[in-house]
Design a protein around this motif. Structure first.
Motif, mmCIF file in Angstrom:
data_model
loop_
_atom_site.group_PDB
_atom_site.id
_atom_site.type_symbol
_atom_site.label_atom_id
_atom_site.label_comp_id
_atom_site.label_asym_id
_atom_site.label_seq_id
_atom_site.Cartn_x
_atom_site.Cartn_y
_atom_site.Cartn_z
ATOM 1 N N SER A 284 0.841 -1.200 0.000
ATOM 2 C CA SER A 284 0.000 0.000 0.000
ATOM 3 C C SER A 284 0.878 1.252 0.000
ATOM 4 O O SER A 284 2.056 1.199 0.390
ATOM 5 C CB SER A 284 -0.927 -0.005 1.217
ATOM 6 O OG SER A 284 -1.586 1.243 1.363
ATOM 7 N N THR B 69 1.207 2.599 4.188
ATOM 8 C CA THR B 69 1.614 1.565 5.140
ATOM 9 C C THR B 69 1.762 2.106 6.560
ATOM 10 O O THR B 69 1.504 1.392 7.533
ATOM 11 C CB THR B 69 2.945 0.934 4.697
ATOM 12 O OG1 THR B 69 3.914 1.965 4.458
ATOM 13 C CG2 THR B 69 2.764 0.101 3.438
ATOM 14 N N VAL C 189 -7.486 -2.413 6.599
ATOM 15 C CA VAL C 189 -6.781 -2.156 5.349
ATOM 16 C C VAL C 189 -7.692 -1.474 4.337
ATOM 17 O O VAL C 189 -7.326 -0.449 3.728
ATOM 18 C CB VAL C 189 -6.212 -3.471 4.769
ATOM 19 C CG1 VAL C 189 -5.591 -3.215 3.396
ATOM 20 C CG2 VAL C 189 -5.181 -4.069 5.708
ATOM 21 N N ASP D 97 -6.984 2.206 2.893
ATOM 22 C CA ASP D 97 -6.563 2.235 1.486
ATOM 23 C C ASP D 97 -7.330 1.178 0.686
ATOM 24 O O ASP D 97 -6.912 0.019 0.627
ATOM 25 C CB ASP D 97 -5.061 1.979 1.381
ATOM 26 C CG ASP D 97 -4.551 2.100 -0.057
ATOM 27 O OD1 ASP D 97 -5.350 2.458 -0.945
ATOM 28 O OD2 ASP D 97 -3.345 1.829 -0.274
ATOM 29 N N ALA E 171 -5.352 -0.987 -1.714
ATOM 30 C CA ALA E 171 -4.230 -1.806 -1.222
ATOM 31 C C ALA E 171 -4.330 -3.228 -1.754
ATOM 32 O O ALA E 171 -5.426 -3.766 -1.952
ATOM 33 C CB ALA E 171 -4.221 -1.818 0.299
#
Length: 303
Positions: free
Chosen positions: A220, A223, A271, A275, A278
């Motif tokens: 990503s 992170t 996650v 994002d 990702a």
């Protein structure tokens, strides 16, 4: 000299190891004496060969040779050869295992069998597979063996190093099962094969674990934010790794984190919320040793 010291340290039999050997050989003895032997299931190894010898000895010499006697007599020369090839430290636990196995095979004969699966070959095969697999798995978990097939394969491997030991064990067991085919017939042989299959799966579960943890790899552009959220909501450590996409040649960052099964849903929400673009993968982990997992071992581990 250092190699010998390391080998002796790895094979030294502690009280805990001996406990595993006692429980393992007892379970294996139950599987063989209570289920395989009465049902005529030749499941490979010295135990399977002992069942064959017990059956044919009644006709040849007029009495059945006990399983314990065959187990001890056939293993003695194998251990002597291995002792000469590799030394005492490398067969120490296996010697204990064979002595215990012999003792328990004799003792179990005097314990009333509350299960009567002689006429139900499937149940007999499954029960034998589960108990034998659990027993062998516990013995192998402390780097021991129950003798027989493994020792013979190790002897051949020592003489012919290019032979794969797994294939040697398979060939030896296959020959013993084939002998059982001619003694007990095709039907019982097929159920013996089922028992061997179940046994192997139980052994794998004990030695490798039962997928009690998951490893997530997350690529990503965010992170740092994802890592902080993992710390906050999951209280799990994670590692940032520099990676490069070989198609785009673009340098990016990847997070690696180990979580329990029940934490996967929360990790996925973290996650995707931070994002949505990702890229991440989730894989099974057989065993985790370290802070954060040892203390929760009973909760996270089944094997």
């Amino acid at each position: 000299m250092a190699e010998q010291k390391n080998g002796s340290a790895l094979t030294r039999c502690t009280l805990k190891d001996f406990g595993y050997l006692v429980i393992g050989t007892f379970l294996l003895s139950l599987g063989v004496s209570w289920f395989a032997d009465p049902a005529g299931l030749v499941v490979g190894g010295i135990s399977g060969l002992a069942i064959v010898i017990k059956e044919i000895s009644a006709e040849i010499v007029g009495f059945s040779i006990p399983l314990a006697v065959t187990n001890l007599v056939l293993n003695i020369p194998l251990y002597l050869i291995n002792l000469k090839q590799r030394g005492f430290y490398f067969v120490q636990k296996s010697i204990y295992a064979v002595i215990l196995m012999t003792l328990f095979l004799w003792l179990v004969e005097y314990i009333p069998n509350v299960f009567h699966f002689e006429d139900d070959l499937l149940l007999a095969g499954l029960a034998c597979g589960v108990l034998s697999g659990a027993g062998i798995g516990l013995v192998m978990r402390v780097n021991g063996t129950t003798g027989g097939t493994e020792l013979l394969a190790a002897i051949i491997k020592y003489i012919k190093p290019h032979f794969p030991i797994a294939k040697l064990i398979f060939i030896i067991d296959a020959v013993i099962i084939a002998v059982g085919f001619f003694i007990f017939g095709p039907e019982r042989t097929m159920y013996a094969v089922i028992s061997v299959y179940v046994c192997s799966k139980i052994i794998d579960g004990i030695l490798e674990g039962v997928h009690f943890a998951k490893e997530a790899l997350i690529i990503s552009d965010k992170t740092t934010e994802i890592s902080e959220a993992i710390f906050k909501y999951l209280d799990r450590g994670n590692t940032k790794i520099a990676v490069q996409g070989m198609y785009t040649q673009k340098h990016r960052e990847m997070l690696m984190v180990i979580v329990s099964k029940k934490e996967i849903a929360t990790l996925r929400q973290i996650v995707t919320a931070i994002d949505p673009k990702a890229f991440f993968t989730i894989a099974d982990v057989h065993e985790v040793v370290g802070e954060g997992f040892n203390e929760n071992f009973d909760e996270l581990s089944l094997g």
